[in-house]
Design a protein around this motif. Structure first.
Motif, PDB file in Angstrom:
ATOM      1  N   ALA A  91       0.801  -1.132  -0.052  1.00  0.00           N
ATOM      2  CA  ALA A  91      -0.019   0.102  -0.012  1.00  0.00           C
ATOM      3  C   ALA A  91       1.103   1.195  -0.065  1.00  0.00           C
ATOM      4  CB  ALA A  91      -0.948  -0.152   1.366  1.00  0.00           C
ATOM      5  N   GLY A  92       1.899   1.056   0.923  1.00  0.00           N
ATOM      6  CA  GLY A  92       2.829   2.426   0.895  1.00  0.00           C
ATOM      7  C   GLY A  92       3.507   2.643  -0.318  1.00  0.00           C
ATOM      8  N   ALA A  93       3.983   1.705  -1.197  1.00  0.00           N
ATOM      9  CA  ALA A  93       4.728   1.763  -2.470  1.00  0.00           C
ATOM     10  C   ALA A  93       3.641   2.325  -3.545  1.00  0.00           C
ATOM     11  CB  ALA A  93       5.161   0.443  -2.941  1.00  0.00           C
ATOM     12  N   ILE A  94       2.502   1.695  -3.606  1.00  0.00           N
ATOM     13  CA  ILE A  94       1.423   2.267  -4.519  1.00  0.00           C
ATOM     14  C   ILE A  94       1.075   3.614  -4.327  1.00  0.00           C
ATOM     15  CG2 ILE A  94      -0.904   1.840  -5.286  1.00  0.00           C
ATOM     16  CD1 ILE A  94      -0.319  -1.117  -4.882  1.00  0.00           C
ATOM     17  N   LEU A  95       0.735   3.980  -2.995  1.00  0.00           N
ATOM     18  CA  LEU A  95       0.620   5.462  -2.582  1.00  0.00           C
ATOM     19  C   LEU A  95       1.524   6.297  -2.994  1.00  0.00           C
ATOM     20  CD1 LEU A  95      -1.994   6.833  -1.547  1.00  0.00           C
ATOM     21  CD2 LEU A  95      -1.281   6.467   0.434  1.00  0.00           C
ATOM     22  N   LEU A  96       2.823   6.067  -2.640  1.00  0.00           N
ATOM     23  CA  LEU A  96       3.873   6.936  -2.857  1.00  0.00           C
ATOM     24  C   LEU A  96       4.049   7.277  -4.517  1.00  0.00           C
ATOM     25  CD1 LEU A  96       6.531   5.826  -0.443  1.00  0.00           C
ATOM     26  CD2 LEU A  96       5.089   7.798  -0.140  1.00  0.00           C
ATOM     27  N   ALA A  97       3.949   5.914  -5.193  1.00  0.00           N
ATOM     28  CA  ALA A  97       4.121   6.297  -6.758  1.00  0.00           C
ATOM     29  C   ALA A  97       2.977   7.143  -7.394  1.00  0.00           C
ATOM     30  CB  ALA A  97       3.922   4.859  -7.506  1.00  0.00           C
ATOM     31  N   VAL A  98       1.647   6.830  -6.928  1.00  0.00           N
ATOM     32  CA  VAL A  98       0.688   7.544  -7.500  1.00  0.00           C
ATOM     33  C   VAL A  98       0.498   9.213  -6.936  1.00  0.00           C
ATOM     34  CG1 VAL A  98      -0.782   5.593  -8.083  1.00  0.00           C
ATOM     35  CG2 VAL A  98      -0.982   6.714  -6.076  1.00  0.00           C
ATOM     36  N   THR A  99       0.874   9.268  -5.915  1.00  0.00           N
ATOM     37  CA  THR A  99       1.078  10.799  -5.403  1.00  0.00           C
ATOM     38  C   THR A  99       2.395  11.490  -5.434  1.00  0.00           C
ATOM     39  OG1 THR A  99       1.658   9.886  -3.205  1.00  0.00           O
ATOM     40  CG2 THR A  99      -0.677  10.090  -3.504  1.00  0.00           C
ATOM     41  N   HIS A 100       3.236  10.601  -6.241  1.00  0.00           N
ATOM     42  CA  HIS A 100       4.511  11.270  -6.430  1.00  0.00           C
ATOM     43  C   HIS A 100       5.440  11.637  -5.162  1.00  0.00           C
ATOM     44  CE1 HIS A 100       3.304  12.639 -10.731  1.00  0.00           C
ATOM     45  NE2 HIS A 100       2.979  11.562 -10.439  1.00  0.00           N
ATOM     46  N   GLY A 101       5.196  10.789  -4.114  1.00  0.00           N
ATOM     47  CA  GLY A 101       5.920  10.899  -3.010  1.00  0.00           C
ATOM     48  C   GLY A 101       5.287  11.789  -1.839  1.00  0.00           C
ATOM     49  N   ALA A 102       4.021  12.284  -2.121  1.00  0.00           N
ATOM     50  CA  ALA A 102       3.378  13.285  -1.359  1.00  0.00           C
ATOM     51  C   ALA A 102       2.021  12.815  -0.890  1.00  0.00           C
ATOM     52  CB  ALA A 102       3.535  14.727  -1.801  1.00  0.00           C
ATOM     53  N   PRO A 103       1.801  11.836  -0.174  1.00  0.00           N
ATOM     54  CA  PRO A 103       0.478  11.294   0.192  1.00  0.00           C
ATOM     55  C   PRO A 103      -0.439  12.117   1.113  1.00  0.00           C
ATOM     56  CG  PRO A 103       2.126  10.042   1.405  1.00  0.00           C
ATOM     57  CD  PRO A 103       3.009  11.062   0.684  1.00  0.00           C
ATOM     58  N   GLY A 104       0.100  12.863   1.663  1.00  0.00           N
ATOM     59  CA  GLY A 104      -0.651  13.816   2.462  1.00  0.00           C
ATOM     60  C   GLY A 104      -1.892  14.577   2.046  1.00  0.00           C
ATOM     61  N   PRO A 105      -1.883  15.070   0.971  1.00  0.00           N
ATOM     62  CA  PRO A 105      -3.207  15.850   0.509  1.00  0.00           C
ATOM     63  C   PRO A 105      -4.292  14.818   0.107  1.00  0.00           C
ATOM     64  CG  PRO A 105      -1.313  16.758  -0.529  1.00  0.00           C
ATOM     65  CD  PRO A 105      -0.712  15.710   0.200  1.00  0.00           C
ATOM     66  N   TRP A 106      -4.006  13.518  -0.435  1.00  0.00           N
ATOM     67  CA  TRP A 106      -4.965  12.464  -1.024  1.00  0.00           C
ATOM     68  C   TRP A 106      -5.357  12.057   0.532  1.00  0.00           C
ATOM     69  CZ3 TRP A 106      -5.404   7.047   0.214  1.00  0.00           C
ATOM     70  CH2 TRP A 106      -6.437   6.759  -0.726  1.00  0.00           C
ATOM     71  N   LEU A 107      -4.735  11.622   1.311  1.00  0.00           N
ATOM     72  CA  LEU A 107      -5.010  11.168   2.817  1.00  0.00           C
ATOM     73  C   LEU A 107      -6.002  12.082   3.314  1.00  0.00           C
ATOM     74  CD1 LEU A 107      -1.529   9.582   4.056  1.00  0.00           C
ATOM     75  CD2 LEU A 107      -3.641   8.394   3.322  1.00  0.00           C
ATOM     76  N   THR A 108      -5.610  13.383   3.537  1.00  0.00           N
ATOM     77  CA  THR A 108      -6.518  14.341   4.062  1.00  0.00           C
ATOM     78  C   THR A 108      -7.932  14.441   3.454  1.00  0.00           C
ATOM     79  OG1 THR A 108      -4.651  15.571   5.024  1.00  0.00           O
ATOM     80  CG2 THR A 108      -6.444  16.848   4.569  1.00  0.00           C
ATOM     81  N   TYR A 109      -7.949  14.420   1.985  1.00  0.00           N
ATOM     82  CA  TYR A 109      -9.293  14.475   1.471  1.00  0.00           C
ATOM     83  C   TYR A 109     -10.064  13.152   1.504  1.00  0.00           C
ATOM     84  CZ  TYR A 109     -12.301  14.592  -2.683  1.00  0.00           C
ATOM     85  OH  TYR A 109     -13.537  14.440  -3.460  1.00  0.00           O
ATOM     86  N   ASN A 110      -9.399  11.997   1.675  1.00  0.00           N
ATOM     87  CA  ASN A 110     -10.262  10.932   1.646  1.00  0.00           C
ATOM     88  C   ASN A 110     -10.695  10.591   3.189  1.00  0.00           C
ATOM     89  OD1 ASN A 110     -10.519   8.709  -0.690  1.00  0.00           O
ATOM     90  ND2 ASN A 110      -8.863  10.236  -1.239  1.00  0.00           N
ATOM     91  N   PHE A 111      -9.689  10.898   4.061  1.00  0.00           N
ATOM     92  CA  PHE A 111     -10.079  10.300   5.621  1.00  0.00           C
ATOM     93  C   PHE A 111     -10.575  11.497   6.502  1.00  0.00           C
ATOM     94  CE2 PHE A 111      -7.447   7.101   3.533  1.00  0.00           C
ATOM     95  CZ  PHE A 111      -8.288   6.112   3.645  1.00  0.00           C
ATOM     96  N   ARG A 112     -10.414  12.725   5.888  1.00  0.00           N
ATOM     97  CA  ARG A 112     -11.173  13.547   6.870  1.00  0.00           C
ATOM     98  C   ARG A 112     -12.306  14.528   5.931  1.00  0.00           C
ATOM     99  NH1 ARG A 112      -7.838  19.276   7.294  1.00  0.00           N
ATOM    100  NH2 ARG A 112      -8.711  19.183   5.307  1.00  0.00           N
ATOM    101  N   ASP A 113     -11.893  15.022   4.709  1.00  0.00           N
ATOM    102  CA  ASP A 113     -12.983  15.743   4.066  1.00  0.00           C
ATOM    103  C   ASP A 113     -14.096  14.751   3.844  1.00  0.00           C
ATOM    104  OD1 ASP A 113     -11.248  17.791   4.554  1.00  0.00           O
ATOM    105  OD2 ASP A 113     -10.336  17.804   2.661  1.00  0.00           O
ATOM    106  N   VAL A 114     -13.868  13.831   2.913  1.00  0.00           N
ATOM    107  CA  VAL A 114     -14.774  12.927   2.515  1.00  0.00           C
ATOM    108  C   VAL A 114     -15.648  12.040   3.706  1.00  0.00           C
ATOM    109  CG1 VAL A 114     -15.240  10.845   0.986  1.00  0.00           C
ATOM    110  CG2 VAL A 114     -13.830  12.454   0.090  1.00  0.00           C
ATOM    111  N   ALA A 115     -14.766  11.440   4.378  1.00  0.00           N
ATOM    112  CA  ALA A 115     -15.176  10.836   5.577  1.00  0.00           C
ATOM    113  C   ALA A 115     -16.191  11.877   6.628  1.00  0.00           C
ATOM    114  CB  ALA A 115     -14.182  10.246   6.441  1.00  0.00           C
ATOM    115  N   GLY A 116     -15.782  13.131   6.817  1.00  0.00           N
ATOM    116  CA  GLY A 116     -16.572  14.019   7.594  1.00  0.00           C
ATOM    117  C   GLY A 116     -17.755  14.428   6.848  1.00  0.00           C
TER     118      GLY A 116
END
Length: 684
Positions: free
Chosen positions: A237-262
């Motif tokens: 999961a880490g390798a795939i996420l780093l690859a598709v986010t170009h090494g910056a997974p923070g914005p996607w994690l924030t959007y999916n698990f804070r913004d969307v979830a909230g």
């Protein structure tokens, strides 16, 4: 016939169905930008281009589920047709794979007959039974339709993982190589973790449960395998996420698990109290809002999974087969329940469990029962099974072919559009040509690709114009979280885009909901842009050269009717659309029970025909300062009833209001005419 040859025949049947459905898409592809096909295209378009997930764009649909569609999408030209074809291929493949896996789980089916049983299962659940159900007026849950947000595909992920589970667990039981097998299974599960928000986590937890049910009598082996499994999940999961986010997974994690979830808890319909799960006592509402067949399948599958777990804990049953069933059942149940607990109860989620739930009693049936009915089963000869299977396959392909022929013969779509990849009517072709003409004018003016057109819903007009969305979320309904909503609104408030498309008010009742739920955006749009043209679905807006007249003052009064309910009365001397600024004072309740809804009583709610679900109620963010829309008529007051979901403290409040004339978005010129007038005026 060998099992290998049977597998190829099964795959060939699925391919034939996909080909015929692709043919239907060529002549009957939906142009409805609300139905979900465009959100799939948006994510696929960016993934295929290698854009940075989380920064360049956001994927509301997850990661690996969309990546699985990329090969077909790219192979067929990266068009809207290619996107929808990829989704259909994936759903058909998932349905066939799930059918074969379900048959494999039924121990009584001989190995050499599994592919035939899978064909018959598909024929019954996806063709024969829906045909009968439609005629007796019963909603049938199983379908090859990808639906909105690829919901069926979310539920198929455990069936894709099942072969790895079976092979690797058997290897552990045979050779004892727990570390290597656990690591390999974890690598597969890590990819599954990123499948979608509501399917990934249940998949990983269900795999752990399946391993425990299979290996609980060999605790040392189980412990080693779980440790290696966890490492594999994190690495993959880490390798795939780093690859598709170009090494910056923070914005996607924030959007999916804070913004969307909230925000998905309050944003999406329906909003009545029984659709929200606030505690264990609300769980039965999941069944209450389900159709009878989906509800029954969910209950049956849960009971059968519990029975299988009890048998395994007692050391009974085939370890791998029952453990595999527990894994698949738990994953499917979790995928159905997570979005309903995190968002709202809905029958469309329970449908994920339908086919497996209907077959579950046969999976957990004791061997003694099968021995009693063995005589009946043996009375059916292999030749009869082969004939029945052949008849079912021919009937399925024949039905698809007949449907395709009917669509092709009756279609009014005679113009092929290369940008979309399918045929459209001559009228719609003129709309697309007008958008290309507008795009050429933007080229001449040097307007950047990502500052040309912002669409409330991504539509074929965006594709025809060849634009890149200025918003990383693509559509307004995916601008979840206060930061995303503010960023989407800022694009029009600052006139940062040349044009905007919105949904025509006479096209869908959901347009009324979207305006109310996002009134700050639409207020800014009306202030800085003017509508110039429309087609059957979209309204095109461009920057207004002159400032609009200042709104007039309106009367606004707040009455507190209960601790959790306020009533806002708005009146004006002129008819139009009022903006209400409401400021609430502490103490204000927070949490899920403090979800806010508005019930509107206005001139616009007198006609309830073709409106949004749960009309005239809608949800809004639980914030101290709110900006609301209120249609008003001269001489009468509009009422907005604001209340919390569970009666929690809503606080005291004060309000101010202004009113501006309503805009006529129905009597606009057609797109070609409106765009020609606009360009003739010297714009853009």
């Amino acid at each position: 016939m060998t099992r290998a040859r049977g597998g190829w025949l099964l795959a060939g049947l699925a391919a034939a169905i996909c080909a015929l459905r692709g043919g239907m898409l060529l002549y009957d592809h939906s142009l409805n930008s609300i139905d979900g096909a465009l959100q799939t295209w948006f994510a696929l378009h960016h993934f295929a281009d290698g854009d940075q997930l989380g920064t360049g764009f956001q994927s509301y649909l997850g990661v690996t589920m969309v990546l699985a569609l990329v090969p077909v999408f790219v192979a067929f030209g990266e068009t809207l047709f290619a996107s929808s074809l990829a989704a259909h291929v994936a759903v058909v493949a998932g349905a066939f794979g799930a059918a074969y896996a379900t048959v494999w789980l039924i121990r009584a089916v001989p190995p050499q007959r599994r592919w035939q049983a899978a064909v018959l299962l598909v024929a019954v659940f996806y063709y024969a039974a829906p045909f009968v159900a439609e005629r007796v007026g019963v909603r049938w849950p199983a379908s090859f339709d990808p639906g909105v947000s690829l919901r069926p595909l979310r539920g198929f992920v455990p069936f894709f993982v099942l072969p790895f589970f079976v092979v690797l667990v058997r290897r552990v039981l045979r050779d004892g190589c727990a570390l290597a097998s656990g690591l390999m299974l974890g690598l597969v599960a890590g990819a599954g973790l990123l499948w979608s928000n509501d399917a990934g986590i249940p998949l990983v937890l269900a795999l752990v449960l399946g391993l425990v049910m299979t290996l609980h009598r060999r605790m040392g082996v189980l412990a080693r395998m779980l440790a290696a499994f966890g490492l594999g999940v994190m690495a993959s999961a880490g390798a795939i996420l780093l690859a598709v986010t170009h090494g910056a997974p923070g914005p996607w994690l924030t959007y999916n698990f804070r913004d969307v979830a909230g925000d998905q808890f309050w944003f999406f319909a329906p909003w009545e109290r029984s659709t929200r799960i606030l505690g264990l006592g609300d769980l039965p509402n999941i069944l209450r809002h389900a159709d009878p067949l989906s509800a029954a399948s969910l209950v049956v599958l849960t009971l059968c999974a519990a029975w299988a777990m009890l048998r395994r804990l007692r050391g009974r049953g085939a370890p791998v087969r029952l453990g595999a069933f527990v894994f698949v059942a738990a994953s499917v149940i979790g995928t159905a329940l997570v979005p309903q607990i995190g968002g709202h109860a809905g029958a469309e989620y329970n449908a994920i469990t339908f086919v497996l739930g209907a077959c579950a009693p046969m999976i957990v049936a004791p061997a003694g029962l099968w021995r009693r009915v063995g005589g009946v089963l043996r009375a059916v000869s292999p030749r009869q099974v082969a004939v029945l299977t052949g008849f079912a396959a021919v009937a399925m392909v024949g039905g698809e072919a007949a449907h395709f022929a009917s669509v092709r013969a009756s279609t009014e779509r005679t113009v092929y559009n290369p940008a979309l990849g399918f045929f459209v009517t001559s009228g719609y072709a003129a709309d697309l040509a007008a958008m290309r003409k507008l795009a050429a004018a933007w080229d001449t003016a040097g307007i950047p690709q990502d500052r040309r057109l912002l669409s409330v819903y991504t539509s074929p007009l965006d594709i025809a114009a060849g634009v890149e969305s200025p918003a990383d979320v693509g559509s307004l309904i995916h601008a979840l979280g206060p930061d995303k909503r503010a960023a989407f609104t800022a694009l029009v408030a600052g006139q940062q885009v040349a044009a905007v498309t919105t949904i025509a008010p006479d096209y869908s009742g959901w347009e009324g909901w979207l305006i109310r739920a996002n009134w700050p955006f639409f207020k800014a749009l009306r202030a800085g842009y003017r509508p110039i043209a429309r087609n059957g679905q979209q309204v095109l807006w461009v920057i207004a050269p002159d400032a609009r007249p200042q709104p007039s003052r309106a009367e606004c009064r707040v009455t507190r009717l209960a601790p959790g309910r306020l009533e806002i009365a708005v009146a004006a001397t002129q008819a139009g659309v009022a903006t209400v600024w409401l400021t609430r004072q502490p103490p204000l309740a927070t949490g899920r029970g403090a979800m806010l809804t508005v019930i509107e009583d206005s001139p616009d709610t007198l006609d309830a025909t073709d409106r949004w679900a749960d009309f005239p109620r809608y949800g809004i963010a639980n914030q101290r300062a709110l900006t609301l829309m209120a249609p008003v008529a001269s001489g009468s007051a509009t009422s907005l009833s604001l209340e919390t979901l569970g009666g929690a403290a809503i606080g005291e409040a004060s309000c101010t209001a202004s009113v501006e004339p309503a805009l006529d978005l129905v009597a606009l010129p057609p797109l070609p005419e409106g765009i020609d007038r606009y360009l003739a005026s010297g714009r853009p």
